[in-house]
Design an enzyme around this catalytic site. Structure first.
Site, PDB file in Angstrom:
ATOM      1  N   ASP A  23       0.869  -1.174   0.000  1.00 41.88           N
ATOM      2  CA  ASP A  23       0.000   0.000   0.000  1.00 41.88           C
ATOM      3  C   ASP A  23       0.915   1.237   0.000  1.00 41.88           C
ATOM      4  O   ASP A  23       2.116   1.134   0.299  1.00 41.88           O
ATOM      5  CB  ASP A  23      -0.883  -0.048   1.251  1.00 41.88           C
ATOM      6  CG  ASP A  23      -1.638   1.250   1.469  1.00 41.88           C
ATOM      7  OD1 ASP A  23      -2.247   1.746   0.505  1.00 41.88           O
ATOM      8  OD2 ASP A  23      -1.590   1.788   2.600  1.00 41.88           O
ATOM      9  N   ASP A  25      -0.092   5.213   0.825  1.00 39.23           N
ATOM     10  CA  ASP A  25      -0.307   6.196   1.905  1.00 39.23           C
ATOM     11  C   ASP A  25      -0.481   5.512   3.252  1.00 39.23           C
ATOM     12  O   ASP A  25      -1.298   4.601   3.396  1.00 39.23           O
ATOM     13  CB  ASP A  25      -1.553   7.028   1.611  1.00 39.23           C
ATOM     14  CG  ASP A  25      -1.386   7.862   0.356  1.00 39.23           C
ATOM     15  OD1 ASP A  25      -1.052   9.045   0.478  1.00 39.23           O
ATOM     16  OD2 ASP A  25      -1.577   7.324  -0.753  1.00 39.23           O
ATOM     17  N   ASP A 199      -2.169  -0.210   5.827  1.00 41.10           N
ATOM     18  CA  ASP A 199      -2.482   0.425   7.112  1.00 41.10           C
ATOM     19  C   ASP A 199      -3.965   0.635   7.355  1.00 41.10           C
ATOM     20  O   ASP A 199      -4.356   1.031   8.456  1.00 41.10           O
ATOM     21  CB  ASP A 199      -1.793   1.795   7.191  1.00 41.10           C
ATOM     22  CG  ASP A 199      -2.440   2.794   6.254  1.00 41.10           C
ATOM     23  OD1 ASP A 199      -2.485   2.504   5.043  1.00 41.10           O
ATOM     24  OD2 ASP A 199      -2.939   3.828   6.724  1.00 41.10           O
TER      25      ASP A 199
HETATM   26 MG   LIG Z   1      -2.968   3.279   3.194  1.00 43.69          MG
END
Ligand SMILES: [Mg+2]
Length: 273
Positions: A23, A25, A199
């Site tokens: 991923d 960000d 995240d």
């Molecule tokens: Mg992310």
């Protein structure tokens, strides 16, 4: 909803047979007030380039961003990538597939109207999605959720996704797990062990794909997750990736040293390291 796992642990070292999915960000880069305001760690691009080479090209970014945006931040690197949660996907040969955009005009109108009335909201028009960011106005979460839920209520082709300080309307049946599955059917990913780091709640679909394949799911930061492993921050991800690169480079270096030792005269002094 994902269950919290009490015995989450640090991920094991990355194997040479891994297919690495990252991923962007909140995983490779810290979150910022707006999507354009992120800061790329100075050595990140060369680190990802090295890892991609070490893994035979089996490294892809899997993001909610558009692929163009990922390319811009990682230039000159152009990795295999899934953008908009899989609406767009560029394979290892550089070929990009993109789903057709649904009619988002009514959604865009509602989101824009909300942003006009309330300060701190940011509307992002993507190829096949509308993201309503409320990071600068977190008190508006319920207002945003209510408006966007109602906006898609009569359209089964659309789905509302809730990420960190963002509600996103996108085509139904698209998610990061499906994108990772697609990569895993293709060279150079096929036959490797999938490893996915993410995240956000939108990464859980990816975790649910890699773990049943015998792969490794790594939740970045706090919060409940299906993932069995955890790293605490993008900084920790960066350090784990540096360690992975060094470990993957080590066998070759050792082999070279061994050969150099064998070739060297017996009286040659050995390096202490
Ligand atoms: Mg992310």
């Amino acid at each position: 909803m994902p269950k919290s796992t009490s015995n989450m642990q640090l991920p094991p070292p990355l194997g040479r047979d891994a297919a690495l999915f990252l991923d962007f960000d909140g995983t490779l880069v810290g979150l910022a007030p707006t999507p354009e305001a992120i800061e790329i760690p100075p050595a990140l691009v060369s680190l990802l380039s090295d890892l991609s080479d070490q893994l035979g090209g089996a490294l892809a970014v899997v993001s909610g961003r558009q692929i163009d945006s990922i390319d811009r931040f990682l230039a000159p690197l152009r990795l295999p990538a899934a953008g908009e949660h899989g609406v767009q996907r560029r394979d290892a040969t550089g070929h990009t597939q993109e789903q057709r955009a649904p009619d988002l005009a009514p959604i865009l109108e509602i989101a824009n109207e909300l942003a006009r009335v309330h300060e701190g909201l940011l509307v992002e028009r993507k190829h096949a999605a509308i993201a309503l960011h409320y990071r600068l106005a977190p008190q508006l979460e319920a207002v945003c959720q209510d408006a966007m839920s109602r906006a898609i209520a009569n359209n089964p082709q659309l789905e509302l996704m809730h990420g960190k300080f963002v509600f996103e309307v996108k085509p139904a049946g698209v998610n990061k797990g499906i994108a990772i599955d697609a990569f895993m059917t293709e060279a150079p990913f096929a036959g490797r062990t999938p490893v996915f780091l993410g995240d956000d709640t939108t990464d859980e679909s990816g975790f649910s794909v890699v773990q049943p394949r015998g792969g490794i799911a790594v939740k970045v930061g706090s919060g409940p997750s299906l993932a069995l492993h955890r790293l605490e921050s993008p900084r920790a991800v960066y350090e784990w990736l540096v360690q992975a690169r060094d470990l993957l480079a080590a066998p070759k270096a050792e082999a070279a040293n061994t050969k150099a030792d064998a070739d060297a005269p017996q009286e040659s002094p050995r390096s202490p390291e």
